[in-house]
Design an enzyme around this catalytic site. Structure first.
Site, mmCIF file in Angstrom:
data_model
loop_
_atom_site.group_PDB
_atom_site.id
_atom_site.type_symbol
_atom_site.label_atom_id
_atom_site.label_comp_id
_atom_site.label_asym_id
_atom_site.label_seq_id
_atom_site.Cartn_x
_atom_site.Cartn_y
_atom_site.Cartn_z
ATOM 1 C CE LYS A 102 12.421 1.479 0.313
ATOM 2 N NZ LYS A 102 12.555 1.022 -1.036
ATOM 3 C CB THR A 106 8.291 2.169 1.541
ATOM 4 O OG1 THR A 106 8.922 1.252 0.665
ATOM 5 C CG2 THR A 106 9.347 2.996 2.270
ATOM 6 C CG LEU A 113 -1.916 -1.211 1.239
ATOM 7 C CD1 LEU A 113 -2.447 -1.496 2.630
ATOM 8 C CD2 LEU A 113 -3.060 -0.911 0.264
ATOM 9 N N PRO A 114 0.251 2.420 -0.310
ATOM 10 C CG PRO A 114 -1.078 3.925 -1.509
ATOM 11 C CD PRO A 114 -1.139 2.624 -0.757
ATOM 12 C CE LYS A 124 6.164 5.997 1.056
ATOM 13 N NZ LYS A 124 5.442 4.810 0.598
#
Ligand code: NAD
Length: 294
Positions: free
Chosen positions: A170, A95, A66-67, A245
């Site tokens: 990450k 992420t 998902l976003p 982001k």
């Protein structure tokens, strides 16, 4: 009987990932808010569900792509927790911020479910090709259960430690990538102004101490180094908006633990400028054009 996996979020990344689960013999039940995404998943051999709860009911595992954190939290607390069968395993590959990842996993564990955060390195091509790298946070038992599922979608599955550590790995990696790309771009731009040919600078620096992945695997100068998005007008690749982001998630995490990240902060400000110029969809190596005054 093959394992049934509910897959929620079949966008640019999730679509290819779900298709790879099908190819590996998993029975996939797909749900997305977008009809177009659902149709693609069906064409790839997944079964269609009309709600997240319907996808999850009876499934052995749930994968989400998902976003952002708010979507992950809403999908798990709103649908997944209530609909999942006892013993189901949850894998969130989105992420998202470390704090939300840890909160959702803690809530899952509180309800008796095992869950990992498993964000990916690699873009849409790697998602389609099944060559993603997964960085996984969670208990040893949850990691062991998640590994075969993740291996069907990627080439490397690495246990990063307890819950949230996948997200930590990450954003630390991508913060490093953002900073080295900016540094690589400004060095090439300055070399040119000093009268040094970019190819010559590459030949020297790529075997000297300034070498980095940003230079030798993803050179921001067209025609220099191996094939990269700079060779096709900075299209495709890793978008400025996605780098931004990740840098925002990195500064949020840094603030939460009091880490000093001046280079990450500078990279964030520079990528924000590129996005504000309307270049959010370009590959992130396009930074060189801005630093070159173009
Ligand atoms: P995307 O926007 O293409 O896909 C997200 C999908 O989630 C969409 O299809 C959307 O309709 C669906 N969705 C949103 N809310 C939902 C809900 N409540 N229920 C069901 N479906 C819902 O995004 P993407 O590019 O596939 O990226 C997904 C994640 O992967 C993001 O967290 C992103 O940061 C990360 N990521 C992306 C890339 C990349 O190159 N695109 C690379 C690495 C990581």
């Amino acid at each position: 009987m093959s394992m049934t996996i509910a897959f929620i979020g079949l966008g640019n990344m999730g679509g290819g990932m779900a298709a790879n689960l099908v190819k590996h013999g998993y029975a996939v039940r797909a749900f997305d808010l977008s009809e177009e995404a659902l149709k693609k998943a069906e064409a790839a051999g997944a079964g269609r569900a009309d709600s997240a709860a319907e996808a999850v009911a009876g499934a052995d595992a749930v994968v989400t792509m998902l976003p952002a954190g708010k979507h992950v939290e809403a999908v798990y607390s709103g649908d997944v927790f209530g609909a999942a069968k006892p013993g189901a395993l949850f894998l969130d590959c989105s992420t998202i911020d470390v704090a939300t990842a840890r909160r959702v996993i803690e809530a899952a564990e509180g309800k008796g479910f095992a869950m990992v955060d498993a964000p990916v390195s690699g873009g849409i091509a790697a998602a389609n090709g099944g060559t993603l790298t997964f960085m996984v946070g969670g208990t040893d038992a949850a990691f062991a259960a998640a590994k075969p599922i993740l291996s069907a979608m990627g080439k490397a599955v690495i246990h990063a430690g307890g819950s949230g550590n996948g997200q930590a790995a990450k954003i630390c990696n991508n913060m490093l990538l953002g900073a080295t790309m900016v540094a690589t771009c400004e060095s090439f731009a300055m070399a040119r102004k000093l009268g040094l040919d970019p190819q010559t600078f590459y030949d020297i620096s790529s075997v000297s101490s300034g070498q980095s992945w940003s230079m030798t695997s993803y050179c921001p100068v067209p025609g220099v180094g191996p094939q990269s998005p700079s060779d096709s007008g900075y299209q495709g690749g890793f978008a400025v908006g996605l780098m931004l982001k990740d840098l925002k998630l990195a500064s949020e995490a840094a603030a939460a633990v009091g880490a000093s990240v001046p280079m990450g902060n500078a990279a964030e400000a520079l990528y924000q400028m590129l996005a504000n110029k309307g270049e959010g969809a370009r590959d992130f190596s396009y930074m060189i054009e801005m630093l070159d005054g173009k």
